[in-house]
Scaffold this active site. Structure first.
Site, PDB file in Angstrom:
ATOM      1  N   LYS A 193     -16.824  19.401 -19.989  1.00 44.33           N
ATOM      2  CA  LYS A 193     -15.746  20.193 -20.578  1.00 44.33           C
ATOM      3  C   LYS A 193     -14.477  20.065 -19.742  1.00 44.33           C
ATOM      4  O   LYS A 193     -14.396  20.609 -18.642  1.00 44.33           O
ATOM      5  CB  LYS A 193     -16.130  21.677 -20.668  1.00 44.33           C
ATOM      6  CG  LYS A 193     -15.139  22.445 -21.557  1.00 44.33           C
ATOM      7  CD  LYS A 193     -15.139  23.921 -21.318  1.00 44.33           C
ATOM      8  CE  LYS A 193     -14.318  24.336 -20.136  1.00 44.33           C
ATOM      9  NZ  LYS A 193     -12.877  23.998 -20.214  1.00 44.33           N
ATOM     10  N   GLU A 268     -17.112  22.637  -6.461  1.00 43.43           N
ATOM     11  CA  GLU A 268     -15.971  22.103  -5.697  1.00 43.43           C
ATOM     12  C   GLU A 268     -14.805  23.039  -5.985  1.00 43.43           C
ATOM     13  O   GLU A 268     -14.287  23.045  -7.101  1.00 43.43           O
ATOM     14  CB  GLU A 268     -15.618  20.683  -6.176  1.00 43.43           C
ATOM     15  CG  GLU A 268     -16.690  19.652  -5.935  1.00 43.43           C
ATOM     16  CD  GLU A 268     -16.861  19.297  -4.474  1.00 43.43           C
ATOM     17  OE1 GLU A 268     -15.967  19.622  -3.666  1.00 43.43           O
ATOM     18  OE2 GLU A 268     -17.898  18.706  -4.139  1.00 43.43           O
ATOM     19  N   CYS A 302      -6.543  20.308  -4.629  1.00 41.58           N
ATOM     20  CA  CYS A 302      -7.410  21.214  -3.867  1.00 41.58           C
ATOM     21  C   CYS A 302      -7.266  20.953  -2.372  1.00 41.58           C
ATOM     22  O   CYS A 302      -7.371  21.859  -1.563  1.00 41.58           O
ATOM     23  CB  CYS A 302      -8.854  21.032  -4.302  1.00 41.58           C
ATOM     24  SG  CYS A 302      -9.384  19.323  -4.231  1.00 41.58           S
ATOM     25  N   GLU A 399      -4.147  30.192  -2.220  1.00 44.56           N
ATOM     26  CA  GLU A 399      -3.871  28.847  -2.730  1.00 44.56           C
ATOM     27  C   GLU A 399      -2.732  28.947  -3.761  1.00 44.56           C
ATOM     28  O   GLU A 399      -2.927  29.478  -4.856  1.00 44.56           O
ATOM     29  CB  GLU A 399      -5.132  28.299  -3.386  1.00 44.56           C
ATOM     30  CG  GLU A 399      -5.028  26.854  -3.758  1.00 44.56           C
ATOM     31  CD  GLU A 399      -6.305  26.331  -4.413  1.00 44.56           C
ATOM     32  OE1 GLU A 399      -6.954  27.077  -5.166  1.00 44.56           O
ATOM     33  OE2 GLU A 399      -6.621  25.154  -4.170  1.00 44.56           O
TER      34      GLU A 399
HETATM   35  P1  NAD Z   1     -10.020  27.218 -13.165  1.00 46.15           P
HETATM   36  O1  NAD Z   1     -11.156  27.712 -12.366  1.00 46.15           O
HETATM   37  O2  NAD Z   1      -9.157  28.200 -13.847  1.00 46.15           O
HETATM   38  O3  NAD Z   1     -10.538  26.228 -14.334  1.00 46.15           O
HETATM   39  C1  NAD Z   1     -11.307  25.090 -14.064  1.00 46.15           C
HETATM   40  C2  NAD Z   1     -12.152  24.767 -15.276  1.00 46.15           C
HETATM   41  O4  NAD Z   1     -13.063  25.837 -15.509  1.00 46.15           O
HETATM   42  C3  NAD Z   1     -11.362  24.587 -16.587  1.00 46.15           C
HETATM   43  O5  NAD Z   1     -11.970  23.572 -17.360  1.00 46.15           O
HETATM   44  C4  NAD Z   1     -11.532  25.942 -17.258  1.00 46.15           C
HETATM   45  O6  NAD Z   1     -11.392  25.873 -18.660  1.00 46.15           O
HETATM   46  C5  NAD Z   1     -12.958  26.296 -16.848  1.00 46.15           C
HETATM   47  N1  NAD Z   1     -13.272  27.732 -16.838  1.00 46.15           N
HETATM   48  C6  NAD Z   1     -12.430  28.784 -16.613  1.00 46.15           C
HETATM   49  N2  NAD Z   1     -13.121  29.952 -16.684  1.00 46.15           N
HETATM   50  C7  NAD Z   1     -14.416  29.621 -16.942  1.00 46.15           C
HETATM   51  C8  NAD Z   1     -15.621  30.391 -17.124  1.00 46.15           C
HETATM   52  N3  NAD Z   1     -15.615  31.731 -17.060  1.00 46.15           N
HETATM   53  N4  NAD Z   1     -16.769  29.731 -17.353  1.00 46.15           N
HETATM   54  C9  NAD Z   1     -16.790  28.379 -17.419  1.00 46.15           C
HETATM   55  N5  NAD Z   1     -15.691  27.610 -17.280  1.00 46.15           N
HETATM   56  C10 NAD Z   1     -14.523  28.218 -17.027  1.00 46.15           C
HETATM   57  O7  NAD Z   1      -9.198  26.263 -12.211  1.00 46.15           O
HETATM   58  P2  NAD Z   1      -7.824  25.502 -12.510  1.00 46.15           P
HETATM   59  O8  NAD Z   1      -6.709  26.437 -12.304  1.00 46.15           O
HETATM   60  O9  NAD Z   1      -7.925  24.771 -13.804  1.00 46.15           O
HETATM   61  O10 NAD Z   1      -7.857  24.379 -11.367  1.00 46.15           O
HETATM   62  C11 NAD Z   1      -7.315  24.550 -10.144  1.00 46.15           C
HETATM   63  C12 NAD Z   1      -8.387  24.895  -9.128  1.00 46.15           C
HETATM   64  O11 NAD Z   1      -9.314  23.815  -9.021  1.00 46.15           O
HETATM   65  C13 NAD Z   1      -7.797  25.075  -7.752  1.00 46.15           C
HETATM   66  O12 NAD Z   1      -8.368  26.197  -7.141  1.00 46.15           O
HETATM   67  C14 NAD Z   1      -8.222  23.801  -7.030  1.00 46.15           C
HETATM   68  O13 NAD Z   1      -8.289  23.921  -5.635  1.00 46.15           O
HETATM   69  C15 NAD Z   1      -9.551  23.537  -7.646  1.00 46.15           C
HETATM   70  N6  NAD Z   1      -9.948  22.119  -7.447  1.00 46.15           N
HETATM   71  C16 NAD Z   1     -10.932  21.840  -6.527  1.00 46.15           C
HETATM   72  C17 NAD Z   1     -11.296  20.510  -6.262  1.00 46.15           C
HETATM   73  C18 NAD Z   1     -12.353  20.163  -5.249  1.00 46.15           C
HETATM   74  O14 NAD Z   1     -12.848  19.044  -5.274  1.00 46.15           O
HETATM   75  N7  NAD Z   1     -12.724  21.062  -4.351  1.00 46.15           N
HETATM   76  C19 NAD Z   1     -10.662  19.483  -6.961  1.00 46.15           C
HETATM   77  C20 NAD Z   1      -9.665  19.800  -7.889  1.00 46.15           C
HETATM   78  C21 NAD Z   1      -9.325  21.138  -8.116  1.00 46.15           C
END
Ligand code: NAD
Length: 505
Positions: A193, A268, A302, A399
């Site tokens: 997804k 992650e 990230c 962040e």
């Molecule tokens: P987010 O957690 O809001 O969303 C990430 C994904 O999760 C999206 O596809 C979203 O639709 C889905 N999602 C949201 N709520 C959900 C739920 N309740 N159940 C299941 N899925 C759900 O994050 P974001 O704002 O899209 O991305 C940024 C974040 O991602 C930052 O915190 C960044 O550090 C992190 N990130 C981490 C890495 C890593 O490798 N550690 C890499 C890239 C991004």
């Protein structure tokens, strides 16, 4: 099948059978399909604010269909595909991505607002990733354990089954490929997804996978809302393993959803990574690299080194030189090859970033570069430098996920390590020093999954990528990742002609 709509298609989508008049279906069981709900959502180009198409949004019935297709694949043709053939398919997919690299880069750049120069490197990374996992498939092996007596024992490695993978919007292609490649190498099938704002590049990859011969159902892509489609997918009884990349808050929610059915899970998550600059470092190397380490991808990474910790004796000189560099970054049209930083993902995110900066200033931070929206009608934000920051401030702890760096002074090595570790995250750290022994000492003392010594770059296939503390658990990009998609089964065989009768009854 998805019905063509009589609208003008954007040329770059030519390789996607999915794209019919800029409308994109879900990708289930080897084909582009209409969502059961009929829901389509506008896709907005963040750098222009213009609509670039509409994407199907998966609901519960679509997720059911995708999980069913993934199950049939892993219990059927995909499950029977031998490792050598899986390796060949992964290489073929790498070739197909390479052949379509220009289209994919443009697609990603327009969908995310990211500079095309950066995205090109990311598409290259996607190719390398598939190649890496294609080449390590041969390392999947059990072993025979000598336990004595007349017993023959051995262990088997088996794919976990159906993997649900959820990825964010900041690197839609790369994060998807980081997840798809080990899962497919291990022999799992996948329901992935993407974020609803950025589904395009991975839909393209799924199309290419089908073209090169992956069986139907091995890869399914279901763009949809997080709390709706995402949570439904995580909870789905047909899913054996969940792999998530996203924020720490959502990671916690997913962990909770996985706890009752005891689902295998890797996370992650977020970061607030430090970049330590000691007085014995070469500033000519450290400054441009530190600038890159925060402003690459407009800080929406990230592993962005968003806290620069500088030895106090250097502080003023460092801040002045760093701010000069930041002001020279070419911000603008993501498709211009000269652009170094594109837009943020959305106006809402730009406003969120600006909110952090304003609150930081209220807490006492000084803006020495940027601090304002960028030019143009898209979601642009200026590369921003906040000096005079104390590590307890919100801008040093949370962040921001935008082009905002905080510069914090330290007194000595012990103080630098204390500040570096004084956050809830632990993803990455960079150490700049002219003393190799210090570099290794500090690397050991920092609580992070990855440390670079005089090396800003973070992601190489083969090097485990992942976090300590609230940055998550599990590792990507490396041979260790394969194990996260495998079960290990111990098999015990009696080789004695006498029956095994431990109680002698
Ligand atoms: P987010 O957690 O809001 O969303 C990430 C994904 O999760 C999206 O596809 C979203 O639709 C889905 N999602 C949201 N709520 C959900 C739920 N309740 N159940 C299941 N899925 C759900 O994050 P974001 O704002 O899209 O991305 C940024 C974040 O991602 C930052 O915190 C960044 O550090 C992190 N990130 C981490 C890495 C890593 O490798 N550690 C890499 C890239 C991004």
């Amino acid at each position: 099948m998805w019905q063509p709509r009589p609208e003008t298609a954007i040329g770059i989508f030519r390789f996607m059978a999915v794209a019919t008049g800029n409308e994109y279906g879900l990708f289930i069981n080897g084909e582009s399909v209409e969502p059961a709900s009929g829901e389509l959502r506008d896709l907005v180009e963040p750098a222009t604010g213009e609509k670039i198409g509409r994407s199907a949004m998966a609901g519960a019935a679509d997720i059911d269909r995708a999980v069913e297709a993934a199950r049939a694949a892993v219990d059927g043709p995909w499950g029977r595909t031998p490792p050598t053939e899986r390796s060949r398919l992964l290489h073929a997919l790498a070739d197909a991505i390479h052949a379509n690299r220009k289209e994919l880069a443009e697609l990603e750049s327009r969908n995310v607002g990211k500079a095309i120069s950066s995205v090109k490197a990311e598409v290259g990374g996607a190719v390398e990733n598939f190649r890496f996992f294609a080449s390590v498939i041969g390392s999947i092996a059990g072993r025979s354990n000598p336990v004595g007596g007349s017993l023959l024992t051995y262990s088997l490695k088996e794919p976990v089954g159906v993997a649900a993978q959820i990825v964010p919007w900041n690197y839609p292609l790369l994060m998807s490929v980081w997840k798809l490649s080990p899962a497919l190498a291990a022999g799992c099938s996948v329901v992935l997804k993407p974020d609803p704002q950025t589904p395009l590049s991975v839909l393209g990859v799924a199309e290419l996978a089908t073209e090169v011969g992956f069986p139907a159902g091995a890869i399914n892509i279901v763009p949809g809302d997080g709390p709706g489609a995402g949570a439904y997918l995580v909870k789905h009884p047909g899913v054996d393993k969940v792999a998530f990349t996203g924020s720490t808050k959502t990671g916690g929610e997913i962990m909770r959803l996985c706890s009752e059915p005891i689902k295998r899970l890797t996370l992650e998550l977020g970061g607030k990574s430090p970049n330590l600059v000691f007085a014995d470092a070469s500033l000519d190397d450290a400054i441009p690299s530190s600038v890159w380490s925060i402003y690459y991808s407009a800080g929406q990474s990230c592993e962005a080194r968003s806290r620069v910790l500088v030895e106090a004796s250097l502080y003023d000189e460092f801040v002045a030189r760093f701010a000069d560099y930041a002001k020279q970054i070419r911000v603008g049209d993501p498709l211009d090859p000269e652009t170094q930083m594109g837009s943020l993902i959305s106006m809402a995110h730009r406003d969120r970033v600006h909110g952090f900066v304003k609150r930081g200033v209220k807490e006492g931070a000084e803006v020495v570069a940027g601090g304002e929206f960028g030019d143009g009608k898209g979601a642009f934000y200026q590369p921003t430098v906040l000096a005079g920051v104390d590590n307890t401030m919100e801008v040093a702890q949370e962040e921001i996920f935008g082009p905002v760096v905080t510069v914090i002074p330290f007194e000595d090595e012990k103080d630098a390590i204390r500040i570096a570790n004084d956050v809830r995250y632990g993803l990455f750290a960079t150490v700049w020093t002219g003393d190799p022994a210090r570099g290794h000492r500090v690397a050991r003392a920092i609580k992070a999954g990855m440390v670079g010594i005089n090396m800003p770059f973070t992601a190489f296939p083969g090097i485990p990528f992942g976090g300590y503390k609230q940055s998550g658990f599990g590792r990507e990009l490396s041979i260790e990742t394969l194990d996260l998609y495998l079960e290990t089964k111990g098999v015990l065989v009696s080789t004695s002609p006498k029956p095994f009768n431990p109680f002698g009854l």
